[in-house]
Design a protein around this motif. Structure first.
Motif, PDB file in Angstrom:
ATOM      1  N   TRP A  32      -0.147   9.159   8.984  1.00  0.00           N
ATOM      2  CA  TRP A  32      -1.174   8.300   8.638  1.00  0.00           C
ATOM      3  C   TRP A  32      -2.103   8.839   7.329  1.00  0.00           C
ATOM      4  N   PRO A  34      -3.419   9.354   3.877  1.00  0.00           N
ATOM      5  CA  PRO A  34      -3.216   8.783   2.632  1.00  0.00           C
ATOM      6  C   PRO A  34      -1.948   9.277   1.678  1.00  0.00           C
ATOM      7  N   SER A  37       1.826   8.091   2.119  1.00  0.00           N
ATOM      8  CA  SER A  37       2.783   6.954   2.038  1.00  0.00           C
ATOM      9  C   SER A  37       2.321   6.716   0.449  1.00  0.00           C
ATOM     10  N   SER A  39       2.227   3.930  -0.766  1.00  0.00           N
ATOM     11  CA  SER A  39       0.817   3.014  -0.887  1.00  0.00           C
ATOM     12  C   SER A  39      -0.587   3.354  -0.875  1.00  0.00           C
ATOM     13  N   GLY A  40      -0.426   4.410  -0.080  1.00  0.00           N
ATOM     14  CA  GLY A  40      -1.644   5.299   0.193  1.00  0.00           C
ATOM     15  C   GLY A  40      -2.280   4.536   1.556  1.00  0.00           C
ATOM     16  N   SER A  41      -1.345   3.926   2.166  1.00  0.00           N
ATOM     17  CA  SER A  41      -1.858   3.581   3.599  1.00  0.00           C
ATOM     18  C   SER A  41      -0.370   3.057   4.515  1.00  0.00           C
ATOM     19  N   THR A  42      -0.569   3.221   5.563  1.00  0.00           N
ATOM     20  CA  THR A  42       0.473   2.934   6.338  1.00  0.00           C
ATOM     21  C   THR A  42      -0.029   2.693   8.030  1.00  0.00           C
ATOM     22  N   SER A  43       0.103   1.639   8.352  1.00  0.00           N
ATOM     23  CA  SER A  43      -0.448   1.343   9.737  1.00  0.00           C
ATOM     24  C   SER A  43      -0.352   2.357  10.773  1.00  0.00           C
ATOM     25  N   PHE A  44      -1.272   2.824  11.503  1.00  0.00           N
ATOM     26  CA  PHE A  44      -1.149   3.924  12.600  1.00  0.00           C
ATOM     27  C   PHE A  44       0.144   3.537  13.317  1.00  0.00           C
ATOM     28  N   CYS A  47       3.223   4.581  11.818  1.00  0.00           N
ATOM     29  CA  CYS A  47       3.394   6.004  11.790  1.00  0.00           C
ATOM     30  C   CYS A  47       3.814   6.459  12.956  1.00  0.00           C
ATOM     31  N   ASN A  68       8.706   3.832   1.312  1.00  0.00           N
ATOM     32  CA  ASN A  68       7.169   4.102   2.106  1.00  0.00           C
ATOM     33  C   ASN A  68       6.637   5.252   1.905  1.00  0.00           C
ATOM     34  N   TRP A  69       7.584   6.545   2.181  1.00  0.00           N
ATOM     35  CA  TRP A  69       6.949   7.760   2.535  1.00  0.00           C
ATOM     36  C   TRP A  69       6.968   8.491   1.201  1.00  0.00           C
TER      37      TRP A  69
END
Length: 237
Positions: A32, A34, A37, A39-44, A47, A68-69
């Motif tokens: 989770w 920043p 990811s 993109s700097g953000s992945t929904s919890f 995750c 994504n990662w």
């Protein structure tokens, strides 16, 4: 004076469940972050799903592992796969042994349940051997895969070789090739396919079966395979 009752020790099954819950939660929190990811953000929830899938070595994903990662996120996934593949109790025991701590009866009982090994004799040797066994096969697999990936992907090919070796040996099904291609481009590449198949097979058979086969090869007819090994070999075959 009131009598203070001592809390009952946690049962091995509960310890295993709690251990996996903690590992999955920590893994989800790390994913989770920043910088896990690209993109700097992945929904919890994504995750949490990824951490659960990696720890339980199912291979199911809700986001592409490569796109994504980041390397850090992929490393977290690889670590979760390794812990899930080797077993939570085995990992904890190994670090206890490495730190020089004595293994009590209850610790060995937990480990015995986790490894389905009925005897406590040679516990330290068994746990260290499991780690060595895994590292040797995963290391050899990574080297062979790097022979193919490094010329194609440069430095990142090293990480691809390591990640693929770990996920294959632990039968996890994750990949870092991107765009859903997985190993499809290497379907007719013997070096990649045979290496991955060998890792899947050896990892699936397990430590005790491989050791039994090694002893059988050395001693021949003098050594008789255990029922567990026979069942694993027959069903796998």
């Amino acid at each position: 004076m009131p009598v203070i009752k001592k809390a009952k020790p946690m049962q091995p099954a509960r310890t295993l469940c709690l251990g996996f819950l903690i590992i999955i939660t920590v893994g989800a929190l790390l994913l989770w972050l920043p910088f896990s990811s690209k993109s700097g953000s992945t929904s919890f929830f994504d995750c949490l799903f990824t951490a659960t899938s990696a720890t339980c070595v199912t291979g199911l994903v809700v986001v592409d592992t490569y796109s994504n990662w980041t390397i850090f996120g992929q490393a977290v996934i690889a670590l979760l796969i390794q812990v899930g593949g080797l077993g939570f109790v085995t990992i904890i025991t190994f670090f206890n042994v490495a730190a020089g701590k004595k293994l009590g009866f209850r610790t060995l009982a937990n480990v015995s349940d986790g490894l389905t090994e009925s005897t406590f004799q040679g516990g330290r040797r068994i746990f260290i051997s499991i780690i060595k066994y895994s590292m040797i096969f995963e290391g050899a697999g990574a080297v062979l895969l790097c022979l193919r990936f490094v010329p194609q992907y440069g430095g990142y090919g090293v990480w691809m070789g390591v990640f693929t070796s770990v996920t294959a040996f632990c039968n996890a099904g994750f990949d870092v090739f991107g765009l859903g291609t997985s190993l499809i481009p290497y379907a007719y590449d013997p070096l990649v396919t045979i290496t991955v198949m060998a890792l899947i097979t050896v990892g699936g058979l397990g430590f005790f079966v491989v050791v039994e086969l090694y002893r059988k090869a050395l001693l021949g007819r003098k050594y008789h395979l255990k029922l567990h090994t026979k069942i694993v070999l027959i069903t796998s075959g």
